[in-house]
Design an enzyme around this catalytic site. Sequence first.
Site, PDB file in Angstrom:
ATOM      1  N   ASP A 101      -0.347  11.584   2.220  1.00 18.87           N
ATOM      2  CA  ASP A 101      -0.729  10.325   1.610  1.00 18.87           C
ATOM      3  C   ASP A 101      -2.184   9.948   2.192  1.00 18.87           C
ATOM      4  O   ASP A 101      -2.556   9.841   3.545  1.00 18.87           O
ATOM      5  CB  ASP A 101       0.356   9.186   2.108  1.00 18.87           C
ATOM      6  CG  ASP A 101      -0.046   7.845   1.407  1.00 18.87           C
ATOM      7  OD1 ASP A 101      -0.123   7.654   0.364  1.00 18.87           O
ATOM      8  OD2 ASP A 101      -0.491   6.863   2.322  1.00 18.87           O
ATOM      9  N   ASP A 155       5.104  -1.777   2.311  1.00 19.68           N
ATOM     10  CA  ASP A 155       4.218  -1.225   1.147  1.00 19.68           C
ATOM     11  C   ASP A 155       4.872  -0.023   0.586  1.00 19.68           C
ATOM     12  O   ASP A 155       4.459   1.179   0.394  1.00 19.68           O
ATOM     13  CB  ASP A 155       2.941  -0.492   2.005  1.00 19.68           C
ATOM     14  CG  ASP A 155       1.745  -0.087   1.069  1.00 19.68           C
ATOM     15  OD1 ASP A 155       1.775  -0.577  -0.195  1.00 19.68           O
ATOM     16  OD2 ASP A 155       1.067   0.534   1.687  1.00 19.68           O
ATOM     17  N   GLN A 168       0.174  -1.377   8.796  1.00 17.29           N
ATOM     18  CA  GLN A 168       0.037   0.136   8.810  1.00 17.29           C
ATOM     19  C   GLN A 168      -1.303   0.468   9.923  1.00 17.29           C
ATOM     20  O   GLN A 168      -2.644   0.161   9.443  1.00 17.29           O
ATOM     21  CB  GLN A 168      -0.317   0.296   7.541  1.00 17.29           C
ATOM     22  CG  GLN A 168       0.919   0.331   6.610  1.00 17.29           C
ATOM     23  CD  GLN A 168       0.508   0.596   5.081  1.00 17.29           C
ATOM     24  OE1 GLN A 168      -0.217  -0.441   4.378  1.00 17.29           O
ATOM     25  NE2 GLN A 168       1.011   1.297   4.149  1.00 17.29           N
ATOM     26  N   GLU A 175      -3.334  13.333  -1.372  1.00 19.19           N
ATOM     27  CA  GLU A 175      -3.420  12.066  -2.400  1.00 19.19           C
ATOM     28  C   GLU A 175      -5.063  11.640  -1.942  1.00 19.19           C
ATOM     29  O   GLU A 175      -4.874  11.119  -0.826  1.00 19.19           O
ATOM     30  CB  GLU A 175      -2.548  11.008  -2.070  1.00 19.19           C
ATOM     31  CG  GLU A 175      -2.637   9.970  -3.135  1.00 19.19           C
ATOM     32  CD  GLU A 175      -2.956   8.675  -2.528  1.00 19.19           C
ATOM     33  OE1 GLU A 175      -3.077   7.808  -3.246  1.00 19.19           O
ATOM     34  OE2 GLU A 175      -2.875   8.432  -1.095  1.00 19.19           O
ATOM     35  N   ARG A 235       3.584  15.362   0.188  1.00 21.20           N
ATOM     36  CA  ARG A 235       2.432  14.560  -0.406  1.00 21.20           C
ATOM     37  C   ARG A 235       1.621  13.894   0.669  1.00 21.20           C
ATOM     38  O   ARG A 235       2.224  13.010   1.364  1.00 21.20           O
ATOM     39  CB  ARG A 235       2.988  13.604  -1.601  1.00 21.20           C
ATOM     40  CG  ARG A 235       2.094  12.598  -2.103  1.00 21.20           C
ATOM     41  CD  ARG A 235       2.720  11.653  -2.783  1.00 21.20           C
ATOM     42  NE  ARG A 235       1.832  10.651  -3.166  1.00 21.20           N
ATOM     43  CZ  ARG A 235       1.340   9.532  -2.796  1.00 21.20           C
ATOM     44  NH1 ARG A 235       1.406   9.510  -1.651  1.00 21.20           N
ATOM     45  NH2 ARG A 235       0.279   8.793  -3.195  1.00 21.20           N
ATOM     46  N   ARG A 260       1.431  -4.136  -8.069  1.00 24.31           N
ATOM     47  CA  ARG A 260       2.039  -2.871  -8.321  1.00 24.31           C
ATOM     48  C   ARG A 260       3.307  -2.625  -8.790  1.00 24.31           C
ATOM     49  O   ARG A 260       3.897  -1.969  -9.304  1.00 24.31           O
ATOM     50  CB  ARG A 260       1.591  -1.941  -7.229  1.00 24.31           C
ATOM     51  CG  ARG A 260       0.195  -1.566  -7.101  1.00 24.31           C
ATOM     52  CD  ARG A 260      -0.373  -0.837  -5.921  1.00 24.31           C
ATOM     53  NE  ARG A 260       0.033  -1.361  -4.664  1.00 24.31           N
ATOM     54  CZ  ARG A 260       0.117  -0.778  -3.500  1.00 24.31           C
ATOM     55  NH1 ARG A 260      -0.532   0.244  -3.175  1.00 24.31           N
ATOM     56  NH2 ARG A 260       0.310  -1.384  -2.447  1.00 24.31           N
ATOM     57  N   HIS A 262       2.913   5.049  -9.179  1.00 20.44           N
ATOM     58  CA  HIS A 262       3.264   3.688  -8.705  1.00 20.44           C
ATOM     59  C   HIS A 262       2.133   2.775  -8.279  1.00 20.44           C
ATOM     60  O   HIS A 262       2.376   1.558  -7.881  1.00 20.44           O
ATOM     61  CB  HIS A 262       3.949   4.013  -7.578  1.00 20.44           C
ATOM     62  CG  HIS A 262       3.397   4.699  -6.288  1.00 20.44           C
ATOM     63  ND1 HIS A 262       2.812   5.964  -6.427  1.00 20.44           N
ATOM     64  CD2 HIS A 262       2.750   4.123  -5.203  1.00 20.44           C
ATOM     65  CE1 HIS A 262       1.941   6.214  -5.305  1.00 20.44           C
ATOM     66  NE2 HIS A 262       1.929   5.240  -4.549  1.00 20.44           N
ATOM     67  N   ASP A 263       0.979   3.335  -8.184  1.00 19.03           N
ATOM     68  CA  ASP A 263      -0.383   2.603  -7.774  1.00 19.03           C
ATOM     69  C   ASP A 263      -0.882   1.979  -9.011  1.00 19.03           C
ATOM     70  O   ASP A 263      -0.762   2.403 -10.193  1.00 19.03           O
ATOM     71  CB  ASP A 263      -1.045   3.568  -6.875  1.00 19.03           C
ATOM     72  CG  ASP A 263      -0.858   3.675  -5.355  1.00 19.03           C
ATOM     73  OD1 ASP A 263      -0.027   2.803  -4.957  1.00 19.03           O
ATOM     74  OD2 ASP A 263      -1.252   4.649  -4.748  1.00 19.03           O
ATOM     75  N   HIS A 300      -1.812   6.789   8.646  1.00 19.43           N
ATOM     76  CA  HIS A 300      -1.322   5.613   9.410  1.00 19.43           C
ATOM     77  C   HIS A 300       0.163   5.683   9.687  1.00 19.43           C
ATOM     78  O   HIS A 300       1.012   6.184   8.768  1.00 19.43           O
ATOM     79  CB  HIS A 300      -1.622   4.336   8.856  1.00 19.43           C
ATOM     80  CG  HIS A 300      -1.216   4.297   7.483  1.00 19.43           C
ATOM     81  ND1 HIS A 300      -2.194   4.578   6.487  1.00 19.43           N
ATOM     82  CD2 HIS A 300      -0.099   3.983   6.735  1.00 19.43           C
ATOM     83  CE1 HIS A 300      -1.687   4.396   5.124  1.00 19.43           C
ATOM     84  NE2 HIS A 300      -0.496   4.273   5.255  1.00 19.43           N
TER      85      HIS A 300
HETATM   86  C1  GLC Z   1      -5.275   4.498  -2.341  1.00 22.83           C
HETATM   87  C2  GLC Z   1      -6.410   4.691  -3.253  1.00 22.83           C
HETATM   88  C3  GLC Z   1      -6.602   3.180  -4.048  1.00 22.83           C
HETATM   89  C4  GLC Z   1      -5.467   2.405  -4.083  1.00 22.83           C
HETATM   90  C5  GLC Z   1      -4.973   2.166  -2.844  1.00 22.83           C
HETATM   91  C6  GLC Z   1      -3.508   1.349  -3.016  1.00 22.83           C
HETATM   92  O1  GLC Z   1      -5.307   5.221  -1.198  1.00 22.83           O
HETATM   93  O2  GLC Z   1      -7.474   4.777  -2.500  1.00 22.83           O
HETATM   94  O3  GLC Z   1      -7.180   3.508  -5.204  1.00 22.83           O
HETATM   95  O4  GLC Z   1      -5.532   1.278  -4.971  1.00 22.83           O
HETATM   96  O5  GLC Z   1      -4.482   3.175  -1.905  1.00 22.83           O
HETATM   97  O6  GLC Z   1      -2.689   1.630  -4.516  1.00 22.83           O
HETATM   98  C1  GLC Z   2      -1.430   5.559  -0.901  1.00 23.50           C
HETATM   99  C2  GLC Z   2      -0.224   5.380  -1.712  1.00 23.50           C
HETATM  100  C3  GLC Z   2      -0.252   3.748  -1.933  1.00 23.50           C
HETATM  101  C4  GLC Z   2      -0.159   2.992  -0.391  1.00 23.50           C
HETATM  102  C5  GLC Z   2      -1.256   3.681   0.273  1.00 23.50           C
HETATM  103  C6  GLC Z   2      -1.499   3.304   1.874  1.00 23.50           C
HETATM  104  O1  GLC Z   2      -2.633   5.271  -1.946  1.00 23.50           O
HETATM  105  O2  GLC Z   2      -0.173   5.946  -2.891  1.00 23.50           O
HETATM  106  O3  GLC Z   2       0.983   3.143  -2.732  1.00 23.50           O
HETATM  107  O4  GLC Z   2      -0.360   1.608  -0.535  1.00 23.50           O
HETATM  108  O5  GLC Z   2      -1.267   5.052   0.197  1.00 23.50           O
HETATM  109  O6  GLC Z   2      -0.173   3.979   2.423  1.00 23.50           O
END
Ligand code: GLC
Ligand code: GLC
Length: 550
Positions: A190, A47, A158, A232, A188, A427, A302-303, A90
């Site tokens: 997550d 991921d 995860q 985040e 950061r 992504r 990146h998302d 996770h």
């Molecule tokens: C994030 C967000 C979601 C996003 C995902 C993976 O935690 O809640 O909006 O799509 O992870 O990109």
């Molecule tokens: C956050 C990250 C995303 C990842 C998710 C799970 O949202 O930005 O890229 O998939 O968490 O870790």
Amino acid sequence: MVGYVFYLDRFNGNLRGLLEKLDYLEELGVTYVHLMPCLKPRPGDSDGGYSVMDYRQINPALGTMGDLETVAAALRQRGMSLCVDLVLNHTAKEHDWAQRARAGVAPYTDYYWMFTDRREPDAFETTLVEIFPAHAPGNFTWYEDAGRWVWTTFNEHQWDLNWTNPQVMIEIIDVMLFLANRGVGVVRLDAVAFMWKRLGTRCQNEPEVHQILHALRAASRIAAPALIHKEEAIVSPQDLIPYLGSGIHTGKEGNLAYHNSLMVQFWSALATRSTKLMTHVLASHFPKNFVNATWATYLRCHDDIGWAITDEDAGALGISGPAHRNFLAEFYTGSFPGSFARGDLFQSNPLTGDKRNSGSLASLAGLESALEAGDDRAEATAIQRILMGHALIASFGGVPLIYMGDELGLLNDLSYLEDDHHKHDSRWMHRPKFDWVKAERRAAPGTIEAQLFGGIRHILTRRKAMPGFHADAPTELLQTETDGIFAFRRTGPIQPVVALFNFTENWLAVPRSWAAAVGVRDFVDHLSQGHVDTPNDVIALPPYARVWLT
Ligand code: GLC
Ligand code: GLC
């Protein structure tokens, strides 16, 4: 502060490679460097590194902990902060804790959410949402060898940590301070919204999440007080505010959080050429500033982009929420007639109708379609759109984050489709390899790269010269009467700054009397550093104009 967000391997190979490119970052104006996940991930698909198997080691492909310390010291010398991901919702199933839990070893069985049968998982599933419905449906995974269901909100690999167990908190605090001792200045945190589970809820943003984050912050305030907590949480406006501190958590929770709504509204207003919804949402749900905290503003990361616009907000403007969200998803794949964008869907869910989008800033903003068509005018327009966005995130309040390659207009990269570990996840189309040949062209006047890099650098230099843009200066949304114009006022210590943005490809006008009434006195635009003439008593704003007026 100005942030830059990138993958070490895709930027310049590894940690050592980064040292060679610090001049480049400094040239752009960067003072904060977010290395996308760099701790040791599980093998294979991880991921994008968010599936961590060892928090105390660097991904061997990127270097060693010693290299990270060298990078931290080199950054510090240049006045740059180092930001590293701490994934705390996770771990990878290959993490030592998870392997022991899987083998039934105490106390690790209490580090995760494990169930012998479907009763509890089924009860939770009635209210949970799916994050990756397309490639990781459901929130629980069965492991035959362990004879257990394990809570896996994101991917199967995860495993959600059990934050009701105080030992988990102690372990993570230990990791956090370990990283601070290596020279990390920003963690950061997550996917924090998911840390607490409560039956009958979505298991997101539960009150205990804020109590845990408050406690983590207290721990670093005692032991490493300069450490910045960036949380985040990509959630709705109402749910987002507590992460920067409200009520009993004021000044005590996150220092930074992504302004997801500003990002979503930017794309929504670009597509519709209307700024009404954007103004409504940003004016009605957000405080003007925070105590000891501020936004991380951004256009892309990146998302994916999730169209987090509620039915109530859309309804307040007489728009249908589902129809608008569907329109945005179609617009940003490029399939909607007349769309300038090129992108793709991410995780569309036929059951809920939810659709998200992938795509790079430049491609979503029209540069790819313009180049495809060989249309110089459309190309120039796309460049103005992109620069308008950068001026917006530079002035709105907070720390603007530039996502790797956006300063050069990097387009969607479809090579991920040939990678077995990536092809299921669109992504990756907006996580291109950095292009150092394009980067060289930033010095050649007239090229796309020179216009974007130079334009962004100029914006950041001007921003730095504006005391009114300090994070403590409140951001007040302004109503303009001219649809298509987005406006706010920053009231700094010296004089107010009124920022105006034209979200359309047409000339638009704002009455001089309106500007005077909201505090514009000398009619100087601090971005172009020129006087603004007002013939016919209006401020005329060209397509995608951005001005910072006093
Ligand atoms: C994030 C967000 C979601 C996003 C995902 C993976 O935690 O809640 O909006 O799509 O992870 O990109
Ligand atoms: C956050 C990250 C995303 C990842 C998710 C799970 O949202 O930005 O890229 O998939 O968490 O870790």
